[in-house]
Scaffold this active site. Structure first.
Site, PDB file in Angstrom:
ATOM      1  N   CYS A   9       0.797  -1.176   0.048  1.00  0.00           N
ATOM      2  CA  CYS A   9      -0.091   0.173  -0.085  1.00  0.00           C
ATOM      3  C   CYS A   9       0.966   1.249  -0.160  1.00  0.00           C
ATOM      4  O   CYS A   9       1.851   1.068  -0.376  1.00  0.00           O
ATOM      5  CB  CYS A   9      -1.074   0.120   1.162  1.00  0.00           C
ATOM      6  SG  CYS A   9      -0.436   0.064   2.857  1.00  0.00           S
ATOM      7  N   ARG A  15      -3.396  -0.724   5.466  1.00  0.00           N
ATOM      8  CA  ARG A  15      -3.841  -1.523   4.452  1.00  0.00           C
ATOM      9  C   ARG A  15      -3.118  -2.874   4.552  1.00  0.00           C
ATOM     10  O   ARG A  15      -3.513  -4.221   4.494  1.00  0.00           O
ATOM     11  CB  ARG A  15      -4.307  -1.094   3.234  1.00  0.00           C
ATOM     12  CG  ARG A  15      -5.538   0.107   3.234  1.00  0.00           C
ATOM     13  CD  ARG A  15      -5.610   0.482   1.903  1.00  0.00           C
ATOM     14  NE  ARG A  15      -4.507   1.447   1.820  1.00  0.00           N
ATOM     15  CZ  ARG A  15      -4.354   2.102   0.711  1.00  0.00           C
ATOM     16  NH1 ARG A  15      -5.160   2.388  -0.117  1.00  0.00           N
ATOM     17  NH2 ARG A  15      -3.241   3.078   0.514  1.00  0.00           N
TER      18      ARG A  15
HETATM   19  P1  4NP Z   1      -1.714   2.808   4.280  1.00  0.00           P
HETATM   20  O1  4NP Z   1      -2.472   4.256   4.693  1.00  0.00           O
HETATM   21  O2  4NP Z   1      -1.230   2.960   2.507  1.00  0.00           O
HETATM   22  O3  4NP Z   1      -3.096   2.018   3.958  1.00  0.00           O
HETATM   23  O4  4NP Z   1      -0.553   2.550   5.028  1.00  0.00           O
HETATM   24  C1  4NP Z   1      -1.723   5.414   4.891  1.00  0.00           C
HETATM   25  C2  4NP Z   1      -0.749   5.623   5.685  1.00  0.00           C
HETATM   26  C3  4NP Z   1       0.026   6.702   5.950  1.00  0.00           C
HETATM   27  C4  4NP Z   1      -0.249   7.820   5.008  1.00  0.00           C
HETATM   28  C5  4NP Z   1      -1.213   7.542   3.993  1.00  0.00           C
HETATM   29  C6  4NP Z   1      -1.693   6.355   3.699  1.00  0.00           C
HETATM   30  N1  4NP Z   1       0.479   9.013   5.120  1.00  0.00           N
HETATM   31  O5  4NP Z   1      -0.028   9.962   4.242  1.00  0.00           O
HETATM   32  O6  4NP Z   1       1.127   9.218   6.015  1.00  0.00           O
END
Ligand code: 4NP
Length: 153
Positions: A9, A15
């Site tokens: 992700c 996710r």
């Molecule tokens: P992930 O979610 O891709 O599902 O782990 C996110 C975690 C952090 C960030 C964006 C999405 N961020 O902008 O830091």
């Protein structure tokens, strides 16, 4: 031979750690020879635990994400893994941008394993919330991934 799957992700704190934890649980239950890891395209949270909201949702469902630490996907991963599974179109574009020519890994988007599901991307819960819905989607899709991979072996 051991089959290796990497979930990817953006941050590797919401996710894909959920997918890693769920898939590891399903693989253990099934006794399948499959290794599972996860990574983020960004590296923004390298070394960090999964998001507390993802860990809480997982714990509620009987999965423990607390041994996981965020890491960034690397070009070497395209030869280490047989299958790399992204959560959304943006992840897939980021993966294609760094995939070496002739890489071993097949690249798929997680909800391609649930063709009857109207959503095509796993929503990013980091800003939006909805960790329970995201967990449901990921769990259903991981069951389909396991069925697909074990049917091919
Ligand atoms: P992930 O979610 O891709 O599902 O782990 C996110 C975690 C952090 C960030 C964006 C999405 N961020 O902008 O830091």
């Amino acid at each position: 031979m051991t089959y290796r799957i990497q979930f990817v992700c953006l941050g590797n704190i919401c996710r894909s750690p959920t997918a890693e934890g769920v898939m590891r649980g399903l693989v253990t239950q099934a006794g399948a020879d499959i290794e599972v890891e996860s990574a983020g395209t960004s590296g923004w949270h390298n070394g960090k635990l999964p998001d507390a909201r993802s860990m809480a949702e997982a714990k509620r469902r009987g999965y423990d994400l607390s041994s996981q630490r965020s890491s960034q996907v690397s070009q070497a991963d395209f030869d280490r893994f047989d299958l790399i599974i992204g959560m959304d179109h943006s992840n897939m574009a980021n993966l294609r941008a760094i995939a070496p020519c002739g890489a071993k890994a097949e690249m798929k988007m997680l909800l391609d394993y649930l063709p009857e599901q109207p959503l095509r991307e796993v929503p990013d819960p980091y800003y939006e919330d909805g960790f329970d819905q995201v967990f449901d989607l990921i769990e259903a899709a991981c069951r389909a991934v396991l069925a697909d991979v074990t049917a091919k072996e």
